[in-house]
Scaffold this motif. Sequence first.
Motif, short mmCIF file in Angstrom:
data_model
loop_
_atom_site.label_atom_id
_atom_site.label_comp_id
_atom_site.label_asym_id
_atom_site.label_seq_id
_atom_site.Cartn_x
_atom_site.Cartn_y
_atom_site.Cartn_z
N ASN A 163 0.77 -0.98 0.00
CA ASN A 163 0.04 0.07 -0.06
C ASN A 163 0.80 1.34 0.02
N VAL A 164 0.48 2.25 -0.75
CA VAL A 164 1.37 3.48 -0.74
C VAL A 164 1.55 4.20 0.47
N THR A 165 0.58 3.94 1.53
CA THR A 165 0.61 4.35 2.99
C THR A 165 1.95 4.26 3.46
N TRP A 166 2.59 3.00 2.94
CA TRP A 166 3.91 2.65 3.80
C TRP A 166 5.10 3.40 3.06
N ARG A 172 3.92 3.68 11.19
CA ARG A 172 4.53 2.57 11.60
C ARG A 172 5.84 2.32 10.82
N ILE A 173 6.28 2.82 9.95
CA ILE A 173 7.32 2.58 9.12
C ILE A 173 8.23 3.85 8.40
N ASN A 174 9.51 4.07 8.56
CA ASN A 174 10.04 5.01 8.03
C ASN A 174 9.91 4.93 6.37
N PRO A 175 9.52 5.68 5.69
CA PRO A 175 9.09 5.46 4.40
C PRO A 175 10.19 5.52 3.66
N THR A 176 11.33 5.95 4.15
CA THR A 176 12.56 5.63 3.49
C THR A 176 13.32 4.17 3.13
N LEU A 178 10.92 1.56 2.55
CA LEU A 178 10.43 0.90 1.48
C LEU A 178 10.30 1.45 0.20
N ALA A 179 10.53 2.78 0.22
CA ALA A 179 10.68 3.48 -1.13
C ALA A 179 11.62 2.78 -1.99
N PRO A 180 12.74 2.80 -1.46
CA PRO A 180 13.68 2.10 -2.53
C PRO A 180 13.08 0.86 -3.25
N LEU A 181 12.55 -0.12 -2.41
CA LEU A 181 12.14 -1.40 -2.65
C LEU A 181 10.79 -1.12 -3.67
N ALA A 182 10.27 -0.15 -3.55
CA ALA A 182 9.10 0.14 -4.46
C ALA A 182 9.36 0.60 -5.90
N LYS A 183 10.83 0.99 -5.83
CA LYS A 183 11.52 1.69 -7.26
C LYS A 183 12.11 0.31 -7.93
N ALA A 184 12.80 -0.46 -6.91
CA ALA A 184 13.49 -1.53 -7.71
C ALA A 184 12.80 -2.59 -8.24
N VAL A 185 11.46 -3.09 -7.83
CA VAL A 185 10.64 -3.96 -8.35
C VAL A 185 10.04 -3.78 -9.56
N ARG A 186 9.62 -4.75 -10.32
CA ARG A 186 9.09 -4.44 -11.65
C ARG A 186 7.62 -3.79 -11.42
N GLY A 187 6.91 -3.93 -10.35
CA GLY A 187 5.83 -3.27 -10.15
C GLY A 187 5.00 -3.47 -8.85
N THR A 188 4.30 -2.69 -8.40
CA THR A 188 3.50 -2.67 -7.02
C THR A 188 2.05 -2.93 -7.51
N ILE A 210 3.71 -6.94 1.31
CA ILE A 210 4.33 -6.48 2.48
C ILE A 210 3.26 -5.33 3.19
N THR A 211 2.87 -5.68 4.43
CA THR A 211 1.92 -4.73 5.26
C THR A 211 2.61 -4.49 6.78
N LEU A 212 2.07 -3.44 7.10
CA LEU A 212 2.41 -2.99 8.75
C LEU A 212 1.59 -3.47 9.90
#
Length: 270
Positions: A163-166, A172-176, A178-188, A210-212
């Motif tokens: 979810n874009v929330t994260w 619940r989580i520092n956005p920095t 999961l943001a690099p993971l969201a960039k590295a994957v083929r899609g979310t 992935i969820t928090l």
Amino acid sequence: VGERSMKWYDIDVNAKKWTKEAGEIIRNSFQNELLIHTKSAPDDLVTNMDKEIEQFFIKKINETYPEHQILGEEGFGNEIEELKGTVWIIDPIDGTMNFVHQQRNFAISVAVYEDGVGKIGLIYDVVLDELYHSIKGNGAFLNEEKLPKLKSTKVAEAVIGMNVTWVTENKRINPTILAPLAKAVRGTRSYGSAALEMAYVATGRIDAYITLRLSPWDFAAGLIIVEELGGYVTTLKGEPLNLLAQNSVFVSKPGLHEEIMNDYLYKYKG
Ligand code: 2AM
Ligand code: CA
Ligand code: CA
Ligand code: CA
């Protein structure tokens, strides 16, 4: 066939039957007026159907297996303090917001545990009539079709449920992280039903989820199904999930789980 496996066969047949019947009740309810309330927050919805379906299961289980315990999201079951004996963990509607807004993309989630060990997992996509199902040790199925074991995959080729929330400001989580993971994957992707997202990992429609903050009824069935196929279900710290508490949840194909843990989630301290 031993006495033990007869016991699980019997429970499994009933669990499936009641889940399908509950799905029928929900499908027949679409033309009726829905009573919608909020719980902890404006995005935390509950309807009369969530309650009715949970009570439907409780009545069936109590009539047939009076010695079993029931943990349900809407609180009509038992107060469970330990996972002793046979415990049903039920989410009558997972994805209530989708149920209210879309009349699709929601599921019934039913799991049966014995002394804390997952035995039967059922996730039923009510609208598509797709039943994801596993009896521990006997494989996992989508309707009558046996699902293949999950193969390992890499981040660069992965589609992950998140979810874009994260990756924005949140509690619940520092956005920095999961943001690099969201960039590295083929899609979310974000489907809005934890149970369905776990079922999608099981079928390979997504590679990880992935969820928090999930509760036991959100993941109890999905855990059994995904693990049966060789997938991993842990917290974001890589630890086993606690079936009596809220957890961060990281569901993944093998290989990918290790890569995401080592390269991204190592920064998450809970
Ligand atoms: P629910 O529909 O049964 O409440 C939505 O992103 C997913 O998170 C759904 O599976 C939803 O389950 C679950 N969820 C868990 N806690 C929630 C909360 N407090 N508010 C909304 N959804 C929640
Ligand atoms: Ca809810
Ligand atoms: Ca839920
Ligand atoms: Ca629910």
